[in-house]
Motif scaffolding. Structure first.
Motif, PDB file in Angstrom:
ATOM      1  N   ILE A  54      22.299 -46.568 -38.109  1.00 55.06           N
ATOM      2  CA  ILE A  54      21.707 -47.542 -38.907  1.00 55.06           C
ATOM      3  C   ILE A  54      20.500 -48.014 -38.047  1.00 55.06           C
ATOM      4  CG2 ILE A  54      22.190 -49.873 -39.508  1.00 55.06           C
ATOM      5  CD1 ILE A  54      25.078 -48.808 -40.168  1.00 55.06           C
ATOM      6  N   VAL A  55      20.656 -48.294 -36.699  1.00 50.59           N
ATOM      7  CA  VAL A  55      19.383 -48.764 -36.094  1.00 50.59           C
ATOM      8  C   VAL A  55      18.463 -47.737 -35.470  1.00 50.59           C
ATOM      9  CG1 VAL A  55      20.715 -50.811 -35.499  1.00 50.59           C
ATOM     10  CG2 VAL A  55      20.586 -48.909 -33.952  1.00 50.59           C
ATOM     11  N   ALA A  56      18.689 -46.422 -35.849  1.00 55.11           N
ATOM     12  CA  ALA A  56      17.775 -45.583 -35.375  1.00 55.11           C
ATOM     13  C   ALA A  56      16.389 -45.594 -35.733  1.00 55.11           C
ATOM     14  CB  ALA A  56      18.151 -43.949 -35.834  1.00 55.11           C
ATOM     15  N   ALA A  57      15.321 -45.327 -34.914  1.00 53.30           N
ATOM     16  CA  ALA A  57      13.854 -45.233 -35.280  1.00 53.30           C
ATOM     17  C   ALA A  57      13.734 -44.530 -36.764  1.00 53.30           C
ATOM     18  CB  ALA A  57      13.099 -44.958 -34.168  1.00 53.30           C
ATOM     19  N   GLU A  58      14.337 -43.311 -36.788  1.00 54.14           N
ATOM     20  CA  GLU A  58      14.217 -42.715 -38.019  1.00 54.14           C
ATOM     21  C   GLU A  58      15.482 -42.807 -38.916  1.00 54.14           C
ATOM     22  OE1 GLU A  58      11.434 -40.546 -38.737  1.00 54.14           O
ATOM     23  OE2 GLU A  58      10.613 -41.335 -37.286  1.00 54.14           O
TER      24      GLU A  58
END
Length: 191
Positions: A54-58
Motif C-alpha cells: 500500500i505504501v510502496a513508491a510504485e
C-alpha cells in the motif's frame, strides 16, 4: 455428516467424525501458546506484506503476475490466470484486493477479531498463490500450501479466543444473551 465434540472428562481431548470416520486427539497444555504463535506469525506476515504494498513508491500491479507467471511449469490453472491478467476489471480488483486484503487479514489475526473469517480469506489467498506460483519440482507441497494449512489450523482451533478480541465479541450480550448464542452463525466467522 460431520460432527465435532469435546470430551467433558478432559477439555484437552477432542474428536471429529466425517462420514463415519472418527479421529480423536489430545492437545498438550502448551497447545494454546502454539496456536496463538501461529495466529500472530501469519497476522504479522500478512499485515506487513499488505502495508508495504500500500505504501510502496510504485502502485501495486497484479496484471503481469496474473497474465504471465502462472503460465510456467505446466500450471493446471494457467488459462484462468491468463484470463484474470488480461481482464482489466479483474486486474483493477486484484490491485485493491490483494494489498488491502493482506493488511485486513493480518490486522484481524493480530488483534484476534473475526479470526475464522480472516483465516478463511487468508487460506483462499494462499490457495491462489499456490496455483499462481505453481512449481512442483520438489513435490506438490510448498510454502504457499503449508501457509494455507496454517490459516486453516488457526481457524479450526478458534485462535481468536486465545488472547484475542473474539473471546469478548462472542460474549457481548444482546438482549441478555451472548452474541454467538443469539446468532449461532457468527461462530463461523468469530473464534
Amino acid at each position: 455428516m460431520t460432527s465435532s465434540t469435546i470430551n467433558p472428562e478432559s477439555s484437552n481431548t477432542f474428536a471429529s467424525t466425517i462420514r463415519g470416520h472418527t479421529v480423536t486427539g489430545r492437545a498438550h497444555s502448551l497447545s494454546a501458546w502454539f496456536v496463538l504463535s501461529l495466529r500472530l506469525m501469519m497476522g504479522w506476515a500478512f499485515a506487513y506484506s499488505g502495508f508495504t504494498k500500500i505504501v510502496a513508491a510504485e502502485p501495486f500491479d497484479a496484471g503481469g503476475y496474473l497474465e504471465f507467471s502462472a503460465a510456467t511449469n505446466g500450471n493446471p490453472l494457467a488459462g484462468l490466470f491468463a484470463w484474470m491478467g488480461s481482464t482489466p476489471w479483474f486486474v483493477e480488483f486484484a490491485n485493491v484486493a490483494v494489498p488491502w486484503g493482506e493488511l485486513l487479514i493480518g490486522l484481524g489475526l493480530l488483534v484476534g477479531a473475526v479470526v475464522r473469517l480472516a483465516a478463511f480469506f487468508g487460506a483462499l489467498m494462499m490457495l491462489m498463490f499456490y496455483f499462481g506460483n505453481w512449481d512442483i519440482a520438489h513435490g506438490v507441497i510448498n510454502g504457499d500450501f503449508a501457509y494455507m494449512l496454517v490459516f486453516l489450523a488457526v481457524a479450526a482451533f478458534g485462535a481468536g479466543r486465545i488472547l484475542g478480541l473474539d473471546a469478548y465479541i462472542e460474549q457481548y450480550e444482546v438482549g441478555g444473551e451472548p452474541l454467538v448464542e443469539k446468532y449461532p452463525a457468527l461462530d463461523y466467522i468469530l473464534g
